[in-house]
Scaffold this active site. Structure first.
Site, PDB file in Angstrom:
ATOM      1  N   GLU A  87     -11.620  10.573   8.136  1.00  0.00           N
ATOM      2  CA  GLU A  87     -10.636  11.327   8.920  1.00  0.00           C
ATOM      3  C   GLU A  87     -10.830  11.203  10.438  1.00  0.00           C
ATOM      4  O   GLU A  87      -9.858  11.115  11.171  1.00  0.00           O
ATOM      5  CB  GLU A  87     -10.675  12.803   8.503  1.00  0.00           C
ATOM      6  CG  GLU A  87     -10.405  13.046   7.025  1.00  0.00           C
ATOM      7  CD  GLU A  87      -9.000  12.659   6.569  1.00  0.00           C
ATOM      8  OE1 GLU A  87      -8.145  12.318   7.406  1.00  0.00           O
ATOM      9  OE2 GLU A  87      -8.761  12.706   5.349  1.00  0.00           O
TER      10      GLU A  87
ATOM     11  N   GLU B 264      -4.782  14.433  10.981  1.00  0.00           N
ATOM     12  CA  GLU B 264      -6.079  13.918  10.536  1.00  0.00           C
ATOM     13  C   GLU B 264      -7.226  14.787  11.051  1.00  0.00           C
ATOM     14  O   GLU B 264      -8.235  14.959  10.374  1.00  0.00           O
ATOM     15  CB  GLU B 264      -6.276  12.462  10.959  1.00  0.00           C
ATOM     16  CG  GLU B 264      -5.259  11.491  10.390  1.00  0.00           C
ATOM     17  CD  GLU B 264      -5.301  11.290   8.883  1.00  0.00           C
ATOM     18  OE1 GLU B 264      -6.156  11.886   8.200  1.00  0.00           O
ATOM     19  OE2 GLU B 264      -4.467  10.528   8.382  1.00  0.00           O
TER      20      GLU B 264
ATOM     21  N   HIS C  39      -7.555  17.502   8.685  1.00  0.00           N
ATOM     22  CA  HIS C  39      -8.257  17.044   7.490  1.00  0.00           C
ATOM     23  C   HIS C  39      -9.763  16.960   7.743  1.00  0.00           C
ATOM     24  O   HIS C  39     -10.567  17.297   6.870  1.00  0.00           O
ATOM     25  CB  HIS C  39      -7.724  15.679   7.047  1.00  0.00           C
ATOM     26  CG  HIS C  39      -6.288  15.711   6.638  1.00  0.00           C
ATOM     27  ND1 HIS C  39      -5.591  14.584   6.314  1.00  0.00           N
ATOM     28  CD2 HIS C  39      -5.398  16.741   6.508  1.00  0.00           C
ATOM     29  CE1 HIS C  39      -4.343  14.903   6.001  1.00  0.00           C
ATOM     30  NE2 HIS C  39      -4.211  16.211   6.125  1.00  0.00           N
TER      31      HIS C  39
ATOM     32  N   GLU D  19      -4.724   4.406   5.283  1.00  0.00           N
ATOM     33  CA  GLU D  19      -4.284   5.537   4.471  1.00  0.00           C
ATOM     34  C   GLU D  19      -4.488   5.265   2.985  1.00  0.00           C
ATOM     35  O   GLU D  19      -4.887   6.151   2.233  1.00  0.00           O
ATOM     36  CB  GLU D  19      -2.812   5.862   4.755  1.00  0.00           C
ATOM     37  CG  GLU D  19      -2.559   6.384   6.154  1.00  0.00           C
ATOM     38  CD  GLU D  19      -3.227   7.717   6.431  1.00  0.00           C
ATOM     39  OE1 GLU D  19      -3.313   8.570   5.520  1.00  0.00           O
ATOM     40  OE2 GLU D  19      -3.677   7.917   7.579  1.00  0.00           O
TER      41      GLU D  19
ATOM     42  N   GLU E 125      -2.510  11.651   2.258  1.00  0.00           N
ATOM     43  CA  GLU E 125      -2.701  10.232   2.577  1.00  0.00           C
ATOM     44  C   GLU E 125      -1.511   9.418   2.074  1.00  0.00           C
ATOM     45  O   GLU E 125      -1.063   8.481   2.735  1.00  0.00           O
ATOM     46  CB  GLU E 125      -4.009   9.706   1.969  1.00  0.00           C
ATOM     47  CG  GLU E 125      -5.266  10.443   2.375  1.00  0.00           C
ATOM     48  CD  GLU E 125      -5.543  10.513   3.857  1.00  0.00           C
ATOM     49  OE1 GLU E 125      -4.991   9.701   4.634  1.00  0.00           O
ATOM     50  OE2 GLU E 125      -6.327  11.379   4.267  1.00  0.00           O
TER      51      GLU E 125
ATOM     52  N   HIS F 267       1.344   9.977   4.484  1.00  0.00           N
ATOM     53  CA  HIS F 267       1.117   9.225   5.726  1.00  0.00           C
ATOM     54  C   HIS F 267       1.407   7.739   5.527  1.00  0.00           C
ATOM     55  O   HIS F 267       2.027   7.095   6.382  1.00  0.00           O
ATOM     56  CB  HIS F 267      -0.317   9.405   6.220  1.00  0.00           C
ATOM     57  CG  HIS F 267      -0.639  10.800   6.620  1.00  0.00           C
ATOM     58  ND1 HIS F 267      -1.921  11.208   6.867  1.00  0.00           N
ATOM     59  CD2 HIS F 267       0.133  11.885   6.811  1.00  0.00           C
ATOM     60  CE1 HIS F 267      -1.918  12.486   7.208  1.00  0.00           C
ATOM     61  NE2 HIS F 267      -0.677  12.917   7.170  1.00  0.00           N
TER      62      HIS F 267
END
Length: 189
Positions: free
Chosen positions: A35, A64, A67, A135, A165, A168
């Site tokens: 991340e 991110e 995360h 990702e 993910e 993204h």
């Protein structure tokens, strides 16, 4: 630029002390496809990407960091009650000696994070394909982490991260198409 809410993006719960799982999670904390690397990669790339997708890189890069905060919370909760002997038994003895139970940016093998993990080519298509790959690698890692634990509470948070993910990756794929469409247009001045 940001408004910070003092809560996690998604609740983090763990069912038990598990320093071995914490060690595995360090891959997403300080690993090449983790991340921190993702957040810095996207926020760095936004300076050389066409205006039409700058916001996307900013949004995902910022997420991110959220995360990263979730992973840090998981690692902390999994190790906060661990004894030095438990830390040593799972291969975190050297980390404990240097940092106690504090988090340190390293991967699951103990290799410290490095700025070499941040990719930026300056070509928007190349950078976006790099982002898609990052990702997808993170998605795969989250699946493997889910497979490594029987803690359903921890699995819940990891499943959330895995799904983000995927989102993204899809957004970066859309950005590739936007850039390709923009590059294909004839520009007459």
């Amino acid at each position: 630029m940001w408004i910070y809410e003092k809560k996690l993006q998604y609740p983090v719960r763990v069912g038990k002390c598990d320093p071995l799982m914490a060690k595995f999670l360090l891959e997403q904390y300080g690993g090449a496809d983790g991340e921190l690397a993702a957040a810095l990669r996207y926020l760095n790339q936004r300076y050389s990407i066409p205006d039409r997708v700058i916001g996307l890189l900013t949004d995902i890069g910022t997420e991110e960091f959220a995360h990263l905060e979730m992973i840090a919370t998981m690692v902390y909760k999994l190790t906060k009650d661990a004894t030095p002997e438990q830390m040593r038994a799972v291969g975190l003895g050297d980390t404990y000696v240097s940092h106690d139970n504090a988090l340190f940016y390293q991967n699951a093998s103990g290799v410290p994070w490095t700025a070499a993990y941040i990719q930026a080519k300056g070509d928007p298509i190349a950078d976006l394909y790099e982002d898609i790959a990052a990702e997808e690698k993170a998605r795969a890692t989250y699946q493997w982490l889910i497979n490594m634990t029987d803690d359903v509470d921890l699995q819940d948070g990891l499943k959330f991260l895995r799904e983000r993910e995927i989102v993204h990756s899809l957004r970066f794929r859309e950005a590739v198409e936007i850039i390709k469409e923009d590059q294909a247009q004839k520009k007459v001045f």
